[in-house]
Scaffold this active site. Structure first.
Site, mmCIF file in Angstrom:
data_model
loop_
_atom_site.group_PDB
_atom_site.id
_atom_site.type_symbol
_atom_site.label_atom_id
_atom_site.label_comp_id
_atom_site.label_asym_id
_atom_site.label_seq_id
_atom_site.Cartn_x
_atom_site.Cartn_y
_atom_site.Cartn_z
ATOM 1 N N GLU A 283 49.906 51.441 79.054
ATOM 2 C CA GLU A 283 48.574 52.061 78.991
ATOM 3 C C GLU A 283 47.814 51.892 80.303
ATOM 4 O O GLU A 283 46.963 52.690 80.638
ATOM 5 C CB GLU A 283 47.753 51.428 77.855
ATOM 6 C CG GLU A 283 47.561 52.346 76.673
ATOM 7 C CD GLU A 283 46.624 51.786 75.601
ATOM 8 O OE1 GLU A 283 45.940 50.774 75.832
ATOM 9 O OE2 GLU A 283 46.591 52.380 74.520
ATOM 10 N N HIS A 304 75.068 44.240 72.693
ATOM 11 C CA HIS A 304 76.094 44.876 71.868
ATOM 12 C C HIS A 304 75.678 46.284 71.443
ATOM 13 O O HIS A 304 76.287 46.876 70.569
ATOM 14 C CB HIS A 304 76.396 43.995 70.654
ATOM 15 C CG HIS A 304 76.941 42.656 71.068
ATOM 16 N ND1 HIS A 304 78.276 42.348 71.033
ATOM 17 C CD2 HIS A 304 76.318 41.569 71.589
ATOM 18 C CE1 HIS A 304 78.461 41.123 71.497
ATOM 19 N NE2 HIS A 304 77.281 40.631 71.843
ATOM 20 N N LYS A 418 44.949 62.167 68.823
ATOM 21 C CA LYS A 418 43.886 61.979 67.819
ATOM 22 C C LYS A 418 43.212 63.314 67.503
ATOM 23 O O LYS A 418 43.004 63.648 66.339
ATOM 24 C CB LYS A 418 42.833 60.993 68.328
ATOM 25 C CG LYS A 418 43.336 59.566 68.413
ATOM 26 C CD LYS A 418 42.224 58.632 68.852
ATOM 27 C CE LYS A 418 42.780 57.275 69.241
ATOM 28 N NZ LYS A 418 41.822 56.419 69.902
HETATM 29 O O1 PA5 Z 1 43.982 49.055 74.605
HETATM 30 C C1 PA5 Z 1 43.273 49.811 73.982
HETATM 31 O O2 PA5 Z 1 42.159 50.135 74.384
HETATM 32 C C2 PA5 Z 1 43.736 50.416 72.660
HETATM 33 O O3 PA5 Z 1 45.010 50.015 72.322
HETATM 34 C C3 PA5 Z 1 42.783 49.983 71.556
HETATM 35 O O4 PA5 Z 1 42.757 48.606 71.500
HETATM 36 C C4 PA5 Z 1 43.215 50.553 70.209
HETATM 37 O O5 PA5 Z 1 43.239 51.940 70.265
HETATM 38 C C5 PA5 Z 1 42.275 50.094 69.120
HETATM 39 O O6 PA5 Z 1 40.972 50.515 69.371
HETATM 40 P P1 PA5 Z 1 39.741 49.916 68.556
HETATM 41 O O7 PA5 Z 1 39.703 48.460 68.801
HETATM 42 O O8 PA5 Z 1 38.538 50.620 69.102
HETATM 43 O O9 PA5 Z 1 39.986 50.242 67.108
#
Ligand code: PA5
Length: 441
Positions: A283, A304, A418
């Site tokens: 990310e 394996h 989303k």
């Molecule tokens: O790293 C990030 O920003 C994402 O993985 C969020 O943590 C994830 O989408 C969860 O978001 P939230 O804490 O707003 O529910």
């Protein structure tokens, strides 16, 4: 230093002099990170969090964890992405493979939309004393929000609304979002996801610490380890700085055309550290059509299966081995009267040394096969070293992203699915997209 790097086996691809020549460039990236002058600099609250953390909240985390340990057999931790992976990684790494005593079971939910998972967990909880820690910075993420509705309903049915409220802990934004509003209305105890810390950098805030403490892990040691990693990463000279050497190596290997990094461990309980690491690097770095693709394998199990590809498939990857030098337990191998399986030559050797020889043999084979190899070693698995390791990865990730030229702290790409999902679910406001997408299915 609790994480030592061995870069000897990248030398065929990145000679030592070339790596050490990246010193000034890497220092410059570190400076941008530490002085907060780069892209995404409003999300750098984690850098000094080991010093700046809210001490009053930290004490409340410990108290809440104690209460959970007294009144619950299960803590259901609801969250997704950065709101769950850190806690899951630490807990999996630290707990025994098989329970030795009765401990609070930490079960994660809201990290999947699987109806089977939710339905079976609801059944499992019916006769259990349980509490909920719902974690969402935005408070509106679909997966945890749906799960929270389901598990809150069961909790309220079991204990009544007022007592259920005393078993719900909400970790969310300090002021805004649906979860904050609900928590205030219902009187849940709340913990804060700091404004300036993104999900994947938040494991050592209340996001990770409450579930981790509830599982019985010493969070003081975790924080001490993380603090030492911060001090080492910021102060150590390049040649002695595993964190910067790791960042520089992976960036240089990427620039030489190796697009995939496989994080490998020979200890299966570290596989969720790899999952957390994949989110962290994926990310943070995977944007603007750039970035190393982070993958992970558990050896020798996966030797394996995927071992064939790593040895002889398309040459697109380098490997980083996460080595635990001293196992928590060991077993001495014995000889058998009749040596049918021809293993008697192992008599007197310990099982961990067999595992280590598998590791050394594999490293050499993969290097011969054209896969450069880095080793990151910790002496043993304990809370201090795990805290150190996770901070180490976050810091090196920040440096690496600045070397690559991307903002480490945003994630614009995760919004696309989303929008489509909302349109297909016919959420009000998405009407214009719905018909268009349905035609494409
Ligand atoms: O790293 C990030 O920003 C994402 O993985 C969020 O943590 C994830 O989408 C969860 O978001 P939230 O804490 O707003 O529910």
């Amino acid at each position: 230093m609790s994480v030592k790097i061995n870069y000897k086996n990248i030398a065929n691809f990145l000679p030592k002099e070339e790596l050490l020549g990246l010193k000034e460039k890497t220092y410059a990236a570190r400076k941008v990170l530490v002085e907060k002058t780069g892209a995404g600099n409003d999300f750098l609250g984690w850098i000094n969090w080991t010093v700046d953390y809210d001490k009053e909240e930290y004490a409340r985390i410990k108290k809440a964890a104690e209460k959970i340990r007294k009144d619950s057999e299960v803590l259901v931790v609801i969250g997704i992405g950065g709101s769950y992976l850190g806690a899951k990684a630490v807990i999996e790494a630290m707990k025994n493979y098989f329970p030795t005593e009765k401990e609070v079971e930490i079960i994660f939910a809201g990290q999947t939309l699987s109806s089977t998972y939710a339905a079976q967990l609801l059944k499992y909880l019916e006769n259990k004393e349980f509490s909920i820690n719902v974690i969402s910075k935005s408070g509106t993420t679909t997966e945890p929000a749906v799960a929270f509705r389901l598990f809150k309903e069961l909790l309220e049915k079991k204990y009544g609304k007022a007592d259920a409220a005393k078993r719900i802990y909400a970790t969310t934004d300090k002021a805004k979002g649906a979860l904050r509003v609900l928590a205030t209305k219902e009187g849940y105890e709340t913990f804060i996801v700091p404004d300036d810390i993104g999900g994947r950098y938040s494991w050592f805030t209340a996001v990770g610490l409450l579930p981790i403490a509830a599982s019985g892990i010493n969070i003081d040691d975790l924080m001490k380890g993380a603090e030492q990693a911060r001090v080492d990463a910021i102060n150590n000279e390049f040649e002695e700085n595993s964190c910067l050497l790791y960042a520089a190596s992976r960036n240089a290997l990427y620039n030489k055309g190796l697009d995939v990094e496989i994080l490998v461990s020979y200890e299966p309980k570290l596989s969720f550290i790899s999952e957390w690491w994949k989110q962290l690097y994926g990310e943070s770095e995977g944007k603007d059509n750039k970035g190393v693709f982070p993958a992970s394998l558990v050896y020798s199990t996966d030797l394996h299966s995927m071992g064939q590809y790593v040895q002889e498939g398309k040459r697109i990857m380098f490997e980083t081995v996460l080595n635990v030098e001293r196992p928590e337990e060991n077993i001495i191998l014995k000889k058998e009267e009749v040596d049918l399986d021809q293993l008697n030559y192992l008599e007197g050797k310990d099982l961990d040394s067999v595992n280590k020889m598998a590791m050394q043999g594999t490293i050499l084979a993969h290097v011969d096969g054209g896969v450069p190899n880095l080793v990151l070693a910790i002496e043993e698995i304990n809370a201090y070293n795990i805290g150190y390791l996770l901070y180490f990865f976050m810091f090196s990730c920040g440096v690496c992203c600045y070397l690559t030229g991307v903002n480490p702290f945003n994630q614009p790409g995760v919004e696309s699915y989303k929008k489509n999902m909302f349109a297909l679910l016919e959420k009000p406001g998405y009407e214009a997209m719905t018909e268009e997408l349905k035609k494409r299915l």
